[in-house]
Design an enzyme around this catalytic site. Sequence first.
Site, short mmCIF file in Angstrom:
data_model
loop_
_atom_site.label_atom_id
_atom_site.label_comp_id
_atom_site.label_asym_id
_atom_site.label_seq_id
_atom_site.Cartn_x
_atom_site.Cartn_y
_atom_site.Cartn_z
CG HIS A 101 34.95 46.56 64.05
ND1 HIS A 101 34.38 46.34 65.28
CD2 HIS A 101 33.99 47.10 63.28
CE1 HIS A 101 33.11 46.74 65.25
NE2 HIS A 101 32.85 47.21 64.05
CG ASP A 103 37.07 46.89 68.27
OD1 ASP A 103 36.79 46.71 67.06
OD2 ASP A 103 37.05 48.02 68.80
CG ASP A 134 29.02 47.04 65.57
OD1 ASP A 134 29.99 47.01 64.79
OD2 ASP A 134 28.74 48.05 66.26
CD GLU A 168 34.24 50.91 64.14
OE1 GLU A 168 33.72 51.83 63.51
OE2 GLU A 168 33.69 50.41 65.15
CD GLU A 169 32.19 49.22 68.01
OE1 GLU A 169 31.96 50.43 68.01
OE2 GLU A 169 31.43 48.38 67.50
CG ASP A 195 31.18 47.64 60.96
OD1 ASP A 195 30.44 47.02 61.76
OD2 ASP A 195 31.99 48.52 61.31
CB THR A 330 20.63 68.00 101.81
OG1 THR A 330 21.10 67.44 103.04
CG2 THR A 330 19.10 67.87 101.77
NE ARG A 343 27.49 59.42 65.83
CZ ARG A 343 28.12 58.26 65.87
NH1 ARG A 343 28.83 57.85 64.83
NH2 ARG A 343 28.07 57.52 66.93
CB SER A 414 31.27 57.25 62.49
OG SER A 414 30.36 58.30 62.76
N1 BES Z 1 29.39 49.46 62.64
C1 BES Z 1 29.35 50.69 63.34
C2 BES Z 1 29.06 51.89 62.47
C3 BES Z 1 27.76 51.82 61.73
C4 BES Z 1 26.59 51.51 62.38
C5 BES Z 1 27.74 52.08 60.38
C6 BES Z 1 25.41 51.44 61.67
C7 BES Z 1 26.57 52.03 59.69
C8 BES Z 1 25.41 51.68 60.35
C9 BES Z 1 30.68 50.89 64.04
O1 BES Z 1 31.12 49.74 64.72
C10 BES Z 1 30.54 51.94 65.08
O2 BES Z 1 29.82 51.75 66.03
N2 BES Z 1 31.27 53.02 64.93
C11 BES Z 1 31.38 54.02 65.93
C12 BES Z 1 32.59 54.82 65.53
C13 BES Z 1 33.16 55.65 66.61
C14 BES Z 1 33.56 54.89 67.83
C15 BES Z 1 34.33 56.45 66.05
C16 BES Z 1 30.14 54.88 65.95
O3 BES Z 1 29.51 55.11 64.91
O4 BES Z 1 29.77 55.32 67.04
MN MN Z 2 30.97 48.11 63.54
MN MN Z 3 30.01 49.64 66.61
#
Ligand code: BES
Ligand code: MN
Ligand code: MN
Length: 470
Positions: A101, A103, A134, A168-169, A195, A330, A343, A414
């Site tokens: 990704h 972004d 990332d 993705e983010e 990633d 207040t 999660r 994720s």
């Molecule tokens: N690269 C990460 C996910 C990740 C982090 C996988 C560490 C394995 C180890 C990805 O860019 C990410 O941050 N994903 C989000 C997904 C969400 C927005 C649906 C996440 O995990 O919060």
């Molecule tokens: Mn990522």
């Molecule tokens: Mn990420």
Amino acid sequence: MVGRRRPVTLEYLHAMNNVIDFINVNRERYLEELKALLAIPSISALPEHAGDVRRCAEWCGDEMRRVGLQNVQLFETPGNPIVYSEWLGAEGAPTILFYGHYDVQPVDPLDLWLSPPFEATIRDGEIFARGSADDKGQVFMHLKAIEAHFKQNGRLPVNIKLILEGEEEVGSVNLDNFVKGNKELLKADVVVISDSAMFARGVPSICYGLRGLVYFQIDVRGSNTDLHSGVFGGALANPAFVLAQMLTGMKERNGTIKIPGFYDDVVPLTDEERQAWATLPFNEKQYRKTFGIPKVQGEPGYTTLERTWARPTFEVNGLLSGFTGAGAKTVLPAVSMAKVSMRLVPNQDPNTIAKLFEDYVQKLAPKTVEVKVTRMHGGKPWMASFDNKFIQAAGRAIEQGFGRTPVFTREGGSIPVVATFQEELGLPSVLFGVGLPDENAHAPNEKLDCDNFHNGIIASAVLYQEIGKL
Ligand code: BES
Ligand code: MN
Ligand code: MN
């Protein structure tokens, strides 16, 4: 394609050594070029950056052309474009579908950054910038591995199709439809993704499991205006308090989640996994020290790794209500708001869990306030067996790049599309990440270790050759 292994000829070894030499010679240039990619503030969460996100997609497409990839296309979606390219000249060899990704996450709080987030700066062998780990740095690693093969041999040892996503983010909301609508275009033998993180510095890893996610906003309203807390206090419910009570109602004190049915579909950890993870070089004291955690906590009966890799969570991601400025005011706030997420682990389904959560919120909500629950994004958990030939090939590639064989990990984060690739395209994924757990992904001062980036280019280049031989 499957079940045929080409012999390793001298010519083949020579071709690979040339590629590795080229990568070693170009080490500094790669970092300089990566800086240009990191300079584009492609923050998908913020509408005011939509132009930057598109500019980044175009930059990636141009770079794909520069390194020698073909059929570069930007696929429009209702959101940000998906960048596609391919090279399909390795007749008889398997096809990799590479996913990454372009972004990045927002950068606030900006004042905590030691150097500007979109002016990549190298300090102590680490490149600091939003997106360095990332995922721009890790995507760029593969583009440079591809370039090295083309420069030295005029071809790749494997067929490859690349898709880079710009959402993705923010939950990959348009990617599932793209995958479902382009099955023929995306036909391949294996997905490769960088990633994720290595287990630790000097301990490369292959990740075989990811957690899923469901994300919500909860809005509570107690009155149509903020009120004087002396004149009105005691006569009506305070939305900040109500929200706090609802949130504490989600968990037992020990961390067990109280949403009825929440654990019904959770696949228990196997003894094999627990034993394997117990041998990983995890140092809890160091972990606490690195992140300034006074004492770890979590579900009873599980280790820290087990809690983050194999158990589901309920977390508060943000909380807002009332007066938060300097001094004292207040006031009874009219509203309160929380961002919460869960999660998920195999086989929890995001839709099922979302429904259980929504019902439980309504059950906890007192009649004294209005409670609104808004569902945001989500994604399914994923887990693979790691005894397939692609993962073995990745193991050999990582060994060449990093000088030691990888350990097998699951991760708490994720990547929603990984489950989609499995379900819609029937494809296994190889997750080979070179980030480090302390590289501040999503936080101020995100960074990527320059050695890992460099070794990752070599490992990626070898990976193509290893998969090409299968
Ligand atoms: N690269 C990460 C996910 C990740 C982090 C996988 C560490 C394995 C180890 C990805 O860019 C990410 O941050 N994903 C989000 C997904 C969400 C927005 C649906 C996440 O995990 O919060
Ligand atoms: Mn990522
Ligand atoms: Mn990420």
